[in-house]
Scaffold this active site. Sequence first.
Site, short mmCIF file in Angstrom:
data_model
loop_
_atom_site.label_atom_id
_atom_site.label_comp_id
_atom_site.label_asym_id
_atom_site.label_seq_id
_atom_site.Cartn_x
_atom_site.Cartn_y
_atom_site.Cartn_z
CB SER A 265 2.18 -10.52 -2.46
OG SER A 265 1.98 -9.19 -2.92
CG ASP A 266 4.18 -8.61 3.72
OD1 ASP A 266 3.78 -7.43 3.66
OD2 ASP A 266 4.70 -9.11 4.73
CE1 TYR A 267 0.97 -2.46 0.07
CE2 TYR A 267 0.51 -3.92 1.91
CZ TYR A 267 0.08 -3.00 0.99
OH TYR A 267 -1.23 -2.62 0.98
CB ALA A 269 6.15 -10.58 -0.29
#
Length: 878
Positions: A265-267, A269
């Site tokens: 995941s993006d941070y 997200a």
Amino acid sequence: MKLTKLIPCLLIFLLFTTSLNSISAKTSHQWMDKSLSAQQRTDLLLKNMTINQKVQLVTGNLNHYYGFYNEEIRGLGVPALKMADGPAGIRIANPDIQDKKSTALPAPIALAATWDVDSAKAYGELLGNEAFNTTHNVVLGPGLDIARLPWGERNFESLGEDPLLQSKLAIPIVNGIQSYPVMATGKHWLLNNQETERFTINSVASERAIREVYARPFEEVIKHANLSAVMCSFNKVNGVNACNNETILTTLLKNQLNFKGFVMSDYFANFYTTESANAGLDLETPGMPGGHWGDQLIAAVREGKVSKEKIDDMAARILTQMFSKGLFDYPTENVQIPAKEHGQIARRLAEQSLVLMKNENKVLPLDKKEIESIAVIGPEADTYSAGGGSSLVVPTYTVSPLEGIKNAVGENVKVSYAAGTDPISAGDILPGPSAVPSSLLTPVNGHNENGLTGEYWTNTKFEGKPSFVRTDHQVNFSLGFYNYEGFNAQSPKLAKIPAEFNGEMSARWTGQFTVPVSGEYTLSLSSLGSGKLYIDNELVIDNHSRKLKTSKRTLSLIEGEQHDVRIEYSTGEAGGIQDFGGLIRFGWEPPADAVEAKMQEAIDLAKQSDVVVVVTRTYDSEGYLDNVNLDLPNNQNRLIKEVAKANPNTIVVQMSGRAVQMDTWQDHVPAILQAWFPGQEQGNAIANVLFGNVNPSGKLPITFPVDEKSTPVSSENQFPGIDGVSEYSEGIFVGYKGYEKNGIEPAFAFGHGLSYTTFNYRNIQAKAVRKGENNNLDITISLYLCNLGVVSGSEVVQVYVGKLPTKVDTPSKQLAGFKKIELLPGKQELVEIKLDPKAFSYWDEENDEWVTPSGEVPIYVGSSSKDIRLKTIVAIEP
């Protein structure tokens, strides 16, 4: 027994026990056997892991202030995943590692402008080298987001608007990174094409657009570079959050595109536990104060909401990549970066990326033997410029444009500098007119100082004494993310606002405004929250909104008059503002002949000089805003026009990561050089092109429109979206394909770029054959390219496919292949280019397959999508 006699015995015992421990370790850690395959080693390790250890592996955590690490599993010898942002250089978060310094490379959009796979390979290899030697084993890059919007604030991290160009460059980048024991991460999956409302926007696109445009770079890198990881984005994709969207994570990415790596995941997200794990997310990167996995994921397994088989698959995907890329066998190191050596690589890459947009009467290259004086003008010409956000790195050293020009001409040419306008800041991301110049503002009780007196409170109601007071040169601020240490790429000339004001706050600015010339002045406030402008104690603008907006008021003012100014601003209850920070700009639209002191100083210097080089820049950054206004910020448009009136030998060097609007000054200057954000050696690279030491060969990887209304994505439903929904209604007609379809004439076409020499194209041949058991289509074109000039140069031969022989709507031009060729003067070369079969195909949504229509297809070859030199037809057999 004496101690001296005991020592040899102890040594023998220690050596013996150490040997036994080593044998025991090898026996119990069979997965450390390098002779086994990555899959075999993974299977052995998984059998020895508890469910808690597997969940520990797939759950990231924040490691003090570093933020990019998960924990090693010591008992099993599993190394930590040590991540670094990496689109434009290795961003080092740990201050104990080489003072956080690494090589600042040209922005990825600049690399895309090289149109050169060899440059992309060198780019990737340097990233892999510096990641490994600064203790990192995961690079969060490359960025594979299509530059859908010409004004996209994160376009500088992109490899352009065309999926084939992106793919051809991303493959050698990834291979270069992964030539070291480092894993590359393609991001962001999927439809992460705007910063405005990026955390919540619902990007709605057809399956055909996704397959032909947005998923293509990922597909090609997966197929040809064994990509280790993919990072999913914040936005929703067709109504479902990207990081818990089974359709795009499992069905499309893992099943249809055959991705064998892992999805992180993006941070911040990942918003769920069960949903994201079951949808296909494999690694939750750290969240604050914690994520949704860890203990919650263990509980979900125990409750039967997430199967043990699913956890095994997640862990196996990560471990297989770690084994195959050498992370278990080659621990990262902290080896000092060779700053000068790597800096020269950055310089060579930058030189290849610069695009000569205009060169009237061959004013470039400059001949330093014929010049006695040069005026270098621009607010950032004497500093280092780069894009902001997570890709901002701390350079090992920098060379400003001013310094580079001085290096190039030596002591025989006088080089003088004037800023001309105020420095560029994060506030310039805001919409609306340019900020009121500091030279026209006087603070309360100001003595020989420009600006307004700023008072700041950490509450929203101006309660108590202000906790911070100073003189602000302009009221032009984007706080929150844009103001955090390590993410803000604003000018070093500007003092920073303390981080305590990055949430809810209020502020008051007071002082006087001096009118430079009589006439009509439109004053403005661009703000989110509550902004009020008082002139001579009269409220002239009351700008209260839960959304960012600009309000204006026109006043007739007399030259020399001084008017009291008071601006009161509060983030108020502007929905979520505490997460984003204060946003406000005090702007103006002055009469045409209004010139303030800084600009006048630049004009005077221009009059005294043989040649003027105006260096402009934009402020581009990851965050939560896209500035749809393509004008140069902070009065730079007026600066160019005024300086060009004073000296017709004015050259503009434009630094940005996106398109800019040039219509107000383009015809007033003879030469324009698009320099992007060209990395830490930017000054030397720019000077080498200006003075002809390097022949420019860059080509635009994005289309530059005439203005923001003349694009294929100019409707509100497309951007920023309506009610949180962004409709990708242009479908596959992204970038130049959309301009062509809609008959929109750009200012500068996709692929455009001039040279100091001239190239001739002739004798085109095209051939299409079916090969192999699968009847694969093999299409090649050949032609002769000749350098007709007197200097060596490189040309990018671009091949476009015309409309396909089908009732399905296809582009009138679509990039199908390209090749960069370097030729000595007077030389010619036979150029052969293998074309992309998918350029002759379309995605059939009904049957979920690529379809290649049979029949005759037009082929266009040229120096840009508009500058077509040769045409032919190729027949595609069924």
